[in-house]
Write a protein that holds these residues in place. Structure first.
Motif, PDB file in Angstrom:
ATOM      1  N   GLY A 238       0.843  -1.301  -0.048  1.00  0.00           N
ATOM      2  CA  GLY A 238       0.061   0.169  -0.121  1.00  0.00           C
ATOM      3  C   GLY A 238       0.777   1.230  -0.089  1.00  0.00           C
ATOM      4  O   GLY A 238       0.148   2.301  -0.161  1.00  0.00           O
ATOM      5  N   LEU A 239       2.102   1.168   0.285  1.00  0.00           N
ATOM      6  CA  LEU A 239       2.927   2.377   0.223  1.00  0.00           C
ATOM      7  C   LEU A 239       3.157   3.069  -1.054  1.00  0.00           C
ATOM      8  O   LEU A 239       3.050   4.283  -1.150  1.00  0.00           O
ATOM      9  N   LEU A 240       3.485   2.119  -2.032  1.00  0.00           N
ATOM     10  CA  LEU A 240       3.845   2.814  -3.362  1.00  0.00           C
ATOM     11  C   LEU A 240       2.662   3.502  -3.874  1.00  0.00           C
ATOM     12  O   LEU A 240       3.001   4.358  -4.547  1.00  0.00           O
ATOM     13  N   VAL A 247      12.886   5.344 -10.422  1.00  0.00           N
ATOM     14  CA  VAL A 247      13.438   3.974 -10.671  1.00  0.00           C
ATOM     15  C   VAL A 247      14.777   4.390 -11.435  1.00  0.00           C
ATOM     16  O   VAL A 247      14.953   5.447 -12.082  1.00  0.00           O
ATOM     17  N   ASP A 248      15.577   3.481 -11.370  1.00  0.00           N
ATOM     18  CA  ASP A 248      16.576   3.409 -12.645  1.00  0.00           C
ATOM     19  C   ASP A 248      16.422   2.901 -13.562  1.00  0.00           C
ATOM     20  O   ASP A 248      16.778   3.548 -14.822  1.00  0.00           O
ATOM     21  N   THR A 259       9.228  -2.147  -7.708  1.00  0.00           N
ATOM     22  CA  THR A 259       8.184  -1.478  -8.381  1.00  0.00           C
ATOM     23  C   THR A 259       7.155  -2.672  -8.780  1.00  0.00           C
ATOM     24  O   THR A 259       6.077  -2.696  -9.218  1.00  0.00           O
ATOM     25  N   GLN A 260       7.734  -4.029  -8.740  1.00  0.00           N
ATOM     26  CA  GLN A 260       6.973  -5.016  -9.126  1.00  0.00           C
ATOM     27  C   GLN A 260       5.680  -5.331  -8.197  1.00  0.00           C
ATOM     28  O   GLN A 260       4.777  -5.905  -8.759  1.00  0.00           O
ATOM     29  N   ASP A 264       1.660  -1.098 -12.277  1.00  0.00           N
ATOM     30  CA  ASP A 264       1.196  -0.059 -13.000  1.00  0.00           C
ATOM     31  C   ASP A 264       1.258   1.433 -12.622  1.00  0.00           C
ATOM     32  O   ASP A 264       0.652   2.492 -13.269  1.00  0.00           O
ATOM     33  N   MET A 265       1.923   1.464 -11.590  1.00  0.00           N
ATOM     34  CA  MET A 265       2.175   2.816 -11.025  1.00  0.00           C
ATOM     35  C   MET A 265       3.232   3.717 -12.016  1.00  0.00           C
ATOM     36  O   MET A 265       4.232   3.272 -12.520  1.00  0.00           O
ATOM     37  N   PRO A 266       2.731   5.066 -12.361  1.00  0.00           N
ATOM     38  CA  PRO A 266       3.536   5.745 -13.288  1.00  0.00           C
ATOM     39  C   PRO A 266       5.008   5.942 -12.235  1.00  0.00           C
ATOM     40  O   PRO A 266       5.172   6.104 -11.307  1.00  0.00           O
ATOM     41  N   CYS A 267       6.101   5.999 -13.174  1.00  0.00           N
ATOM     42  CA  CYS A 267       7.271   5.997 -12.350  1.00  0.00           C
ATOM     43  C   CYS A 267       8.120   7.018 -13.586  1.00  0.00           C
ATOM     44  O   CYS A 267       8.147   6.975 -14.689  1.00  0.00           O
TER      45      CYS A 267
END
Length: 323
Positions: A238-240, A247-248, A259-260, A264-267
């Motif tokens: 839930g934190l992300l 990200v790199d 991020t896995q 679907d989170m934008p980065c």
């Protein structure tokens, strides 16, 4: 076919003697910039469990315009501790892209450690609040030490550090390494330490969430190192969804990084911040996360630096390598 070619070998001690933090920082910055401009390629990562209990991986890539090509074979073997060795093992090879001939084989452990620390430092420079004075570090091993070392090197305002160990016990050696640079004490309560810190650094084997979601306060920046394989994580569920994510490498982070768990989170890639393709525009209440999975280009730019420096200094063993 030519038979007078030679292969340069650099062992652990030789690599460590040539590694200088400021030079590594610039080499890692170059790797991020090359990646952002599309001049440096990162090939798909191999990361597979072994029946021995270890995890084996290969990271590779190239910079065609610079004649830079190579790979790092690395992984994690936890039973090495019982044998008196380091669980992380890595070997880097530089290859002549015109012929495929290996030109330098070097120990990759120290390279991996320092280039990851440098990447974390660049992440802090770009994403942490400029007025950050306190940090909470999870882990006291090699990677936790280098992450904190670069943090203190690059953020002069950072003066208070709390750390958490896997068993909750004090780590006197860890404290001694940094006592002259900051106020450092063990964290009595993990959630309290997180909530009271401007910066959180997670550098553990990634076996599970290290603290509760609600412990992370507005304005916090997190550098996450330990999730480098499918199934690993250090952040709570839930934190992300609450953060601005950096990200790199997007594809790699979604495959094996933190991020896995929110693919679907934008980065935004850190290299795009360094080249100006993107802007962080951090607000004081933003929670930011830098998910670090490690770029092959970082290993290659640092290895090239070492190869050149070793040649100039006459360091290493040169052996015949007919081809």
């Amino acid at each position: 076919m030519p038979s007078d070619a030679r292969l340069l070998l650099l062992d652990r001690d030789e690599v460590q003697s040539l590694l200088l933090p400021d030079d590594v920082l610039e080499a890692v910055r170059e790797a991020f910039v090359l990646h952002s401009h599309g001049e440096g390629r990162v090939f798909p990562v191999v990361r597979e469990p072994l029946v021995t209990g270890g995890v084996f991986g290969i990271k590779s890539g190239d910079v065609q315009a610079q004649g830079l090509l190579g790979f790092k074979a690395a992984g994690f073997w936890p039973d090495n501790r019982r044998l008196g060795g380091a669980p992380h093992q890595a070997t880097i090879m530089l290859i002549d892209p015109a012929t495929g001939r290996p030109v330098c084989l070097l120990d990759g452990n120290a390279v991996t450690t320092m280039r990851t620390g440098a990447a974390g430092g660049l992440g802090l420079q770009q994403l942490a609040r400029a007025d950050s004075t306190s940090a909470c570090v999870f882990g006291t091993g090699v990677q936790a030490r280098v992450q904190l070392s670069f943090a203190l090197r690059l953020l002069p305002a950072l003066v208070e550090v709390r750390y958490a160990t896997v068993d909750g016990q004090r780590d006197a050696a860890f404290e001694a390494q940094f006592a002259h640079r900051c106020d450092i004490l063990p964290a009595r309560d993990r959630n309290a330490a997180v909530s009271e810190s401007d910066i959180v650094i997670t550098a553990t084997p990634g076996a599970g969430a290290l603290f509760d979601t609600q412990a992370v306060q507005p304005g916090t920046h997190l550098n996450c190192v330990g999730a480098d394989t499918k199934g690993k994580r250090e952040l709570p569920e839930g934190l992300l969804e609450r953060v601005r994510l950096f990200v790199d490498d997007q594809a790699q982070a979604r495959q094996i990084g933190e991020t896995q768990w929110a693919a679907d989170m934008p980065c935004i890639e850190l290299g795009d911040l360094l080249t100006g393709k993107a802007r962080a525009d951090r607000h004081p209440t933003d929670i930011t996360v830098f998910d670090m999975t490690g770029l092959a280009l970082q290993d290659l730019t640092v290895a090239r630096l070492l190869h050149q420096r070793a040649g100039a200094a006459g360091v290493g063993s040169s052996i015949p390598w007919a081809w």
